[in-house]
Motif scaffolding. Structure first.
Motif, PDB file in Angstrom:
ATOM      1  N   ASP A  10      30.614  36.141  28.479  1.00 52.80           N
ATOM      2  CA  ASP A  10      29.671  36.339  27.379  1.00 52.80           C
ATOM      3  C   ASP A  10      29.947  35.281  26.328  1.00 52.80           C
ATOM      4  OD1 ASP A  10      28.182  37.417  25.058  1.00 52.80           O
ATOM      5  OD2 ASP A  10      28.028  39.229  26.283  1.00 52.80           O
TER       6      ASP A  10
ATOM      7  N   ASP B 197      26.670  38.238  30.743  1.00 56.36           N
ATOM      8  CA  ASP B 197      25.469  38.341  29.922  1.00 56.36           C
ATOM      9  C   ASP B 197      24.343  37.561  30.602  1.00 56.36           C
ATOM     10  OD1 ASP B 197      24.331  39.312  27.419  1.00 56.36           O
ATOM     11  OD2 ASP B 197      24.081  37.201  26.928  1.00 56.36           O
ATOM     12  N   LEU B 198      23.149  38.112  30.575  1.00 50.50           N
ATOM     13  CA  LEU B 198      22.029  37.479  31.257  1.00 50.50           C
ATOM     14  C   LEU B 198      21.593  36.199  30.561  1.00 50.50           C
ATOM     15  CD1 LEU B 198      19.903  37.641  33.512  1.00 50.50           C
ATOM     16  CD2 LEU B 198      18.475  38.987  31.978  1.00 50.50           C
ATOM     17  N   VAL B 199      21.579  36.210  29.228  1.00 46.66           N
ATOM     18  CA  VAL B 199      21.072  35.073  28.463  1.00 46.66           C
ATOM     19  C   VAL B 199      22.226  34.397  27.721  1.00 46.66           C
ATOM     20  CG1 VAL B 199      19.475  34.315  26.666  1.00 46.66           C
ATOM     21  CG2 VAL B 199      18.856  36.224  28.163  1.00 46.66           C
TER      22      VAL B 199
ATOM     23  N   SER C   2      23.084  30.481  32.765  1.00 44.74           N
ATOM     24  CA  SER C   2      22.781  31.870  32.424  1.00 44.74           C
ATOM     25  C   SER C   2      23.459  32.818  33.399  1.00 44.74           C
ATOM     26  CB  SER C   2      21.271  32.089  32.475  1.00 44.74           C
ATOM     27  OG  SER C   2      20.802  31.953  33.803  1.00 44.74           O
TER      28      SER C   2
ATOM     29  N   THR D 233      22.283  42.619  29.234  1.00 44.45           N
ATOM     30  CA  THR D 233      21.410  41.931  28.287  1.00 44.45           C
ATOM     31  C   THR D 233      20.901  42.889  27.217  1.00 44.45           C
ATOM     32  OG1 THR D 233      19.442  40.554  28.081  1.00 44.45           O
ATOM     33  CG2 THR D 233      19.324  42.355  29.635  1.00 44.45           C
TER      34      THR D 233
END
Length: 465
Positions: A10, A54-56, A61, A82
Motif C-alpha cells: 500500500d 491496494d488496487l489503486v 497498481s 480499495t
C-alpha cells in the motif's frame, strides 16, 4: 499456518501499519512494500503466501501485481483492497484471479477471515503437490488458449513452456507463404540464430502436427546456428488454412535439457498454445473484416477513429506529437470515366502500394473513402510531416499507371497535413484541419499544404475533382 508470510502492499503508511499490526497480533509473519515495484522485487525472493494489495497506487497498481503473481511458479493468493470500489472493478479483479476483494473501511474480523480461509486452502493444496501442479498447469493452459494477441501469446507461451522444461531458449514465429513474418525469441537467442535455426528446421515442420524432439545431429550443417545446441523441440502452429507458425525450444546454452523432460505437460501447454494461436488467427481475420478496406488492404475510416482516440491519450500522457496527412487524387474521376471502374480500382491499389513505400512500418495508412487516403505518422512533428507529404506527392506524380497498356497514364495528388497538439487538440480538429489543408491545396492541385498555412490562404473554392 501461523508461520505463513503475508506481504502488505500500500502506498499509504497508515494502512500498511494498520494491516501489519492487525495480522501480526494474530500470529502471522508480515512484510510490507510501499509500491507495486517494491512488491515485485520481494516476490522474486519467494516464500510469500498472501499478497494484500491496494488496487489503486501510483506506478504498478494492484491489478498489475495480480498479473505478475499469476506468472510466478508458485503464485501467492492475492487479496485486493480499495476505497473506490464498483461492481465492475470487483468482477474484473476476481476474473483476473484475485482470491478476494475488500472495500475500505472493513471490519478487522473480515480481513482475518479472508486470510484464514486463503491459508487453509493453500495448506490443503500443499498436502497434494501433484494436484497443485496439475491445477497450475491447467490455469496456465487456459490462459494461453484465451489469449487473442499474437505478440502476447508468443511471449507468454515461450515463458510457460520453458519454465515447464526447466529452462532453455526458444522462439515462436508466424509463417506466411513459407517466409517468417513475425518472430519472438528469448533474450539469449539472437535473431540471426533464430532465423538460421528456422531454416534448418524447414523439412521437419512441413508435415509435423505434434511436438518432436530432435538432436543437433539431425539438423543440416549451417552457419549461425545457436551455440551449444544439443536438443531441439519443434511444434507447428496451424490455423484452419494450414501451417502458419511454429514454436521451437532449445536446451540452455550451458547444458542440455534434463533427461526426464515432462513431455506430457509440455504437450498440454503447446496444445493450448495452438488453440490460442488458432483463436488469435480467427480473431485477426474477423477484426480485419471490420477494419480493413477490401480493395487496397489499407485500414479504413472506422479504424482511423479508433487509432486517433488511442494515440491522443498516449500523446497526452507522454508529451508526444503526431501528424495526420490527407491525400486526394487529382481528377481521378476521369480515370473511371475514360478507362472504366476496373482500371480505377487498379489505380487505387497502385496508390496504396506507393503510400506504403513512403512511410515507416510504424505509421498507419487508411483509405478514407473513394480516392482519398489518410496517413497517421507516429511521433512526427510538423517538419517531418511536410517531408512525408512531399514524398507522397512526388511518388504519385512520378509513377506511371497502366504501364503495359496502349495508353499509360499519370496521376497527381494534393496532400494536406496537420500536427497534434501544435495545430489541433482533439480528434475532430486534427481531421478537420488536415482535410482543410488538403482542400486548400486543391486551388492549384498537385501541391502540399500544412494546417499552419491556412491562416495565410484565402478560402477560395477548389475546382471539382
Amino acid at each position: 499456518m501461523k508461520s505463513s508470510t503475508i506481504l502488505v502492499v500500500d502506498d499509504e503508511l497508515f494502512f500498511r501499519r494498520l494491516y501489519a499490526n492487525l495480522l501480526s497480533e494474530n500470529g502471522y509473519q508480515v512484510e510490507t512494500a510501499s509500491s507495486g515495484e517494491d512488491a515485485v522485487i520481494r516476490l522474486a525472493q519467494g516464500d510469500i503466501d498472501i499478497v494484500l494489495a491496494d488496487l489503486v497506487m501510483p506506478g504498478m497498481s494492484g491489478m498489475g501485481i495480480l498479473d505478475h503473481c499469476r506468472k510466478l511458479r508458485n503464485p501467492p493468493d492475492v487479496v485486493l483492497v480499495t476505497g473506490h470500489a464498483s461492481v465492475e472493478s470487483a468482477i474484473q479483479a476476481l476474473k483476473n484471479g484475485a482470491r478476494d476483494y475488500l472495500i475500505k473501511p472493513f471490519d478487522p474480523t473480515e480481513l482475518l477471515h479472508v486470510v484464514h480461509t486463503c491459508l487453509e486452502q493453500r495448506h490443503l493444496l500443499d498436502e497434494n503437490f501433484v494436484l497443485k501442479a496439475q491445477i497450475q498447469l491447467h490455469q496456465r493452459g487456459q490462459h494461453l488458449a484465451a489469449q487473442f494477441d499474437l505478440d502476447q501469446l508468443f511471449t507468454e507461451a515461450l515463458a510457460a513452456v520453458l519454465q515447464e522444461a526447466g529452462g532453455g531458449r526458444g522462439l515462436a514465429c508466424l509463417i506466411n507463404d513459407g517466409q517468417i513474418s513475425q518472430l519472438a525469441s528469448t533474450k539469449d537467442l539472437q535473431e540471426t540464430e533464430a532465423m538460421a535455426l528456422m531454416d534448418a528446421l524447414q523439412d521437419h515442420l512441413t508435415n509435423g502436427t505434434e511436438l518432436r524432439i530432435l538432436t543437433r545431429t539431425e539438423l543440416p550443417e549451417a552457419p549461425q546456428l545457436p551455440e551449444g545446441l544439443h536438443t531441439i523441440g519443434i511444434f507447428p502452429l496451424r490455423s484452419p488454412y494450414g501451417l502458419h507458425g511454429a514454436m521451437v525450444l532449445c536446451n540452455p546454452l550451458e547444458k542440455d535439457f534434463d533427461s526426464d523432460l515432462p513431455r506430457e505437460n509440455l504437450c498440454y501447454l503447446l496444445e493450448q498454445t495452438a488453440l490460442g494461436f488458432e483463436n488469435a488467427c480467427r480473431f485477426k481475420s474477423a477484426r480485419d473484416l471490420i477494419f480493413i478496406d477490401d480493395l487496397t488492404g489499407l485500414h479504413n475510416y472506422r479504424y482511423l477513429q479508433m487509432i486517433l482516440e488511442q494515440e491522443i491519450l498516449r500523446a497526452e500522457r507522454y508529451g508526444l506529437e503526431f501528424s495526420l496527412v490527407f491525400i486526394d487524387l487529382d481528377f481521378f474521376k476521369q480515370i473511371n470515366d475514360t478507362r472504366g471502374h476496373l482500371a480505377g480500382s487498379q489505380a487505387l491499389k497502385d496508390v496504396a502500394e506507393l503510400l506504403r513505400q513512403c512511410v515507416r512500418d510504424s505509421d498507419v495508412l487508411f483509405r478514407y473513402g473513394g480516392d482519398e487516403f489518410t496517413g497517421f505518422l507516429v511521433e512526427t512533428g510538423c517538419e517531418g510531416a511536410a517531408v512525408v507529404a512531399e514524398r507522397i506527392r512526388r511518388s504519385i506524380q512520378e509513377h506511371v499507371f497502366f504501364p503495359t497498356s496502349d495508353n499509360p497514364a499519370k496521376i497527381t495528388a494534393t496532400v494536406g497535413y496537420a500536427t497534434y497538439p501544435t495545430d489541433a487538440g482533439t480528434k475532430q480538429e486534427i481531421i478537420h484541419l488536415a482535410d482543410k489543408a488538403m482542400y486548400a491545396g486543391k486551388q492549384c492541385r498537385n501541391a502540399v499544404r500544412g494546417a499552419w498555412q491556412l491562416a495565410e490562404m484565402k478560402d477560395e473554392p477548389a475546382d471539382d475533382a
